[in-house]
Every structure is written in C-alpha cells, then in structure tokens.
Design a protein around this motif. Structure first.
Motif, PDB file in Angstrom:
ATOM      1  N   LEU A  92     -11.505  21.304   5.210  1.00 11.90           N
ATOM      2  CA  LEU A  92     -12.091  19.947   5.920  1.00 11.90           C
ATOM      3  C   LEU A  92     -12.362  19.029   4.745  1.00 11.90           C
ATOM      4  CD1 LEU A  92     -14.269  21.741   8.466  1.00 11.90           C
ATOM      5  CD2 LEU A  92     -11.862  20.632   8.807  1.00 11.90           C
ATOM      6  N   ILE A  93     -13.074  19.307   3.520  1.00 15.03           N
ATOM      7  CA  ILE A  93     -13.347  18.388   2.508  1.00 15.03           C
ATOM      8  C   ILE A  93     -11.979  18.112   1.963  1.00 15.03           C
ATOM      9  CG2 ILE A  93     -14.064  18.381   0.159  1.00 15.03           C
ATOM     10  CD1 ILE A  93     -16.180  20.527   0.694  1.00 15.03           C
ATOM     11  N   ILE A  94     -10.941  18.675   1.760  1.00 18.95           N
ATOM     12  CA  ILE A  94      -9.607  18.193   1.368  1.00 18.95           C
ATOM     13  C   ILE A  94      -9.036  17.072   2.162  1.00 18.95           C
ATOM     14  CG2 ILE A  94      -7.112  18.477   0.756  1.00 18.95           C
ATOM     15  CD1 ILE A  94      -8.300  21.145  -0.322  1.00 18.95           C
ATOM     16  N   VAL A  95      -9.025  17.308   3.489  1.00 17.17           N
ATOM     17  CA  VAL A  95      -8.356  16.566   4.375  1.00 17.17           C
ATOM     18  C   VAL A  95      -9.114  15.318   4.814  1.00 17.17           C
ATOM     19  CG1 VAL A  95      -7.610  16.650   7.012  1.00 17.17           C
ATOM     20  CG2 VAL A  95      -7.140  18.271   5.584  1.00 17.17           C
ATOM     21  N   GLU A 113     -10.247  12.537   1.571  1.00 12.98           N
ATOM     22  CA  GLU A 113      -9.087  11.785   1.101  1.00 12.98           C
ATOM     23  C   GLU A 113      -9.004  12.277  -0.283  1.00 12.98           C
ATOM     24  OE1 GLU A 113      -9.533   7.866   2.244  1.00 12.98           O
ATOM     25  OE2 GLU A 113      -9.513   8.430   4.315  1.00 12.98           O
ATOM     26  N   ILE A 114      -8.880  11.402  -1.097  1.00 16.57           N
ATOM     27  CA  ILE A 114      -8.465  11.237  -2.700  1.00 16.57           C
ATOM     28  C   ILE A 114      -9.882  12.051  -3.244  1.00 16.57           C
ATOM     29  CG2 ILE A 114      -8.194  10.391  -4.962  1.00 16.57           C
ATOM     30  CD1 ILE A 114      -6.575   8.326  -3.563  1.00 16.57           C
ATOM     31  N   LEU A 115     -11.126  11.576  -3.037  1.00 16.95           N
ATOM     32  CA  LEU A 115     -12.247  12.272  -3.512  1.00 16.95           C
ATOM     33  C   LEU A 115     -12.681  13.653  -3.366  1.00 16.95           C
ATOM     34  CD1 LEU A 115     -14.609  11.548  -5.371  1.00 16.95           C
ATOM     35  CD2 LEU A 115     -15.795  10.920  -3.472  1.00 16.95           C
ATOM     36  N   GLY A 116     -12.185  13.855  -2.019  1.00 15.10           N
ATOM     37  CA  GLY A 116     -12.227  15.272  -1.677  1.00 15.10           C
ATOM     38  C   GLY A 116     -11.292  16.409  -2.121  1.00 15.10           C
ATOM     39  N   CYS A 117     -10.111  15.583  -2.539  1.00 15.47           N
ATOM     40  CA  CYS A 117      -9.177  16.521  -3.227  1.00 15.47           C
ATOM     41  C   CYS A 117      -9.533  16.834  -4.716  1.00 15.47           C
ATOM     42  CB  CYS A 117      -7.691  15.720  -3.440  1.00 15.47           C
ATOM     43  SG  CYS A 117      -6.812  15.704  -1.633  1.00 15.47           S
ATOM     44  N   LEU A 118      -9.975  15.512  -5.459  1.00 12.99           N
ATOM     45  CA  LEU A 118     -10.260  16.074  -6.849  1.00 12.99           C
ATOM     46  C   LEU A 118     -11.435  16.760  -6.999  1.00 12.99           C
ATOM     47  CD1 LEU A 118     -10.006  12.079  -7.882  1.00 12.99           C
ATOM     48  CD2 LEU A 118      -8.411  14.102  -8.348  1.00 12.99           C
ATOM     49  N   ILE A 119     -12.414  16.542  -6.169  1.00 20.94           N
ATOM     50  CA  ILE A 119     -13.628  17.573  -6.194  1.00 20.94           C
ATOM     51  C   ILE A 119     -13.189  19.159  -5.844  1.00 20.94           C
ATOM     52  CG2 ILE A 119     -15.657  18.589  -4.722  1.00 20.94           C
ATOM     53  CD1 ILE A 119     -16.311  15.362  -4.123  1.00 20.94           C
ATOM     54  N   PHE A 120     -12.291  19.252  -4.956  1.00 20.27           N
ATOM     55  CA  PHE A 120     -11.550  20.802  -4.879  1.00 20.27           C
ATOM     56  C   PHE A 120     -11.101  21.167  -6.289  1.00 20.27           C
ATOM     57  CE2 PHE A 120      -7.722  23.158  -4.091  1.00 20.27           C
ATOM     58  CZ  PHE A 120      -8.915  24.571  -4.002  1.00 20.27           C
ATOM     59  N   SER A 160      -3.118  20.067  -3.061  1.00 15.75           N
ATOM     60  CA  SER A 160      -4.343  20.685  -2.891  1.00 15.75           C
ATOM     61  C   SER A 160      -4.449  21.758  -1.804  1.00 15.75           C
ATOM     62  CB  SER A 160      -5.625  19.493  -2.551  1.00 15.75           C
ATOM     63  OG  SER A 160      -5.752  18.516  -3.672  1.00 15.75           O
ATOM     64  N   ILE A 161      -3.924  21.335  -0.636  1.00 13.50           N
ATOM     65  CA  ILE A 161      -3.915  22.562   0.343  1.00 13.50           C
ATOM     66  C   ILE A 161      -2.977  23.521  -0.114  1.00 13.50           C
ATOM     67  CG2 ILE A 161      -2.924  23.004   2.561  1.00 13.50           C
ATOM     68  CD1 ILE A 161      -3.816  20.249   3.294  1.00 13.50           C
ATOM     69  N   LEU A 218       0.740  -1.307   0.054  1.00 17.53           N
ATOM     70  CA  LEU A 218       0.131  -0.053   0.015  1.00 17.53           C
ATOM     71  C   LEU A 218       0.736   1.016   0.115  1.00 17.53           C
ATOM     72  CD1 LEU A 218      -2.696  -1.010   2.407  1.00 17.53           C
ATOM     73  CD2 LEU A 218      -2.847  -0.799   0.226  1.00 17.53           C
ATOM     74  N   PHE A 219       2.117   1.147  -0.065  1.00 21.97           N
ATOM     75  CA  PHE A 219       2.913   2.200   0.118  1.00 21.97           C
ATOM     76  C   PHE A 219       2.797   3.410  -1.008  1.00 21.97           C
ATOM     77  CE2 PHE A 219       7.081   4.622   0.505  1.00 21.97           C
ATOM     78  CZ  PHE A 219       7.017   5.332   1.573  1.00 21.97           C
ATOM     79  N   PRO A 220       2.864   2.947  -1.966  1.00 17.93           N
ATOM     80  CA  PRO A 220       2.734   3.687  -3.101  1.00 17.93           C
ATOM     81  C   PRO A 220       1.282   4.658  -3.036  1.00 17.93           C
ATOM     82  CG  PRO A 220       3.613   1.759  -4.155  1.00 17.93           C
ATOM     83  CD  PRO A 220       2.901   1.470  -2.554  1.00 17.93           C
ATOM     84  N   LEU A 221       0.235   3.898  -2.666  1.00 20.15           N
ATOM     85  CA  LEU A 221      -0.936   4.585  -2.740  1.00 20.15           C
ATOM     86  C   LEU A 221      -0.888   5.621  -1.615  1.00 20.15           C
ATOM     87  CD1 LEU A 221      -3.418   1.675  -3.401  1.00 20.15           C
ATOM     88  CD2 LEU A 221      -2.837   3.285  -5.003  1.00 20.15           C
ATOM     89  N   ILE A 222      -0.205   5.330  -0.550  1.00 19.41           N
ATOM     90  CA  ILE A 222      -0.345   6.326   0.692  1.00 19.41           C
ATOM     91  C   ILE A 222       0.586   7.443   0.240  1.00 19.41           C
ATOM     92  CG2 ILE A 222       0.847   6.548   2.953  1.00 19.41           C
ATOM     93  CD1 ILE A 222       0.164   3.472   3.551  1.00 19.41           C
ATOM     94  N   ILE A 223       1.671   7.381  -0.513  1.00 21.53           N
ATOM     95  CA  ILE A 223       2.408   8.367  -0.852  1.00 21.53           C
ATOM     96  C   ILE A 223       1.967   9.315  -1.939  1.00 21.53           C
ATOM     97  CG2 ILE A 223       4.643   9.094  -2.268  1.00 21.53           C
ATOM     98  CD1 ILE A 223       4.939   8.061   0.641  1.00 21.53           C
ATOM     99  N   ILE A 224       1.043   8.613  -2.870  1.00 25.18           N
ATOM    100  CA  ILE A 224       0.172   9.417  -3.613  1.00 25.18           C
ATOM    101  C   ILE A 224      -0.948  10.282  -3.030  1.00 25.18           C
ATOM    102  CG2 ILE A 224      -1.475   9.206  -5.631  1.00 25.18           C
ATOM    103  CD1 ILE A 224       0.249   7.007  -6.688  1.00 25.18           C
TER     104      ILE A 224
END
Length: 68
Positions: A47-50, A53-60, A28-29, A14-20
C-alpha cells in the motif's frame, strides 16, 4: 508558459516522468515479492508503494528491505 500548452503537449511533457514512476513502482513491487521486509507486513508495504508514489517506493527501497 504552461497556460499556452495544449493538453497533448502537456502530456508529452510529463510522459518521461510517468514512465519513470511506473517503472519504479513495478521494480519496488518485484523487490517486495522477493525480499524480506522490516517494520511492517508486506501488504502494508504494498500500500505504501502504490499510494506513496515516488516517495513510497524510495522509502521501501531504502529502509523497508532487510539486507542479507
């Protein structure tokens, strides 16, 4: 297959996914601090970004930023 993995092997998998994920949150921040935003105040987008997770970042990044 997954049930035969040790905890260390599972983390290595899972390490590559955690880094991404962490890179996307940091980016995003950073963009949140530099860009104007739409629909919500910046603290709500944070708050949406944090917590989103990935979906919040992409939405922003797709709909939350105002493009000039």
């Amino acid at each position: 297959m997954v049930d035969k993995l040790s905890a260390f092997e599972f983390i290595k998998l899972l390490f590559p996914l955690i880094i991404i994920q962490l890179g996307l949150v940091v980016f995003s921040i950073y963009r949140l601090s530099k860009d104007k935003v739409k629909y919500f105040p910046k603290w709500v987008w944070f708050l949406i970004i944090v917590f989103g997770e990935i979906l919040g970042c992409l939405i922003f990044l797709i709909i939350g930023r105002e493009r000039e």
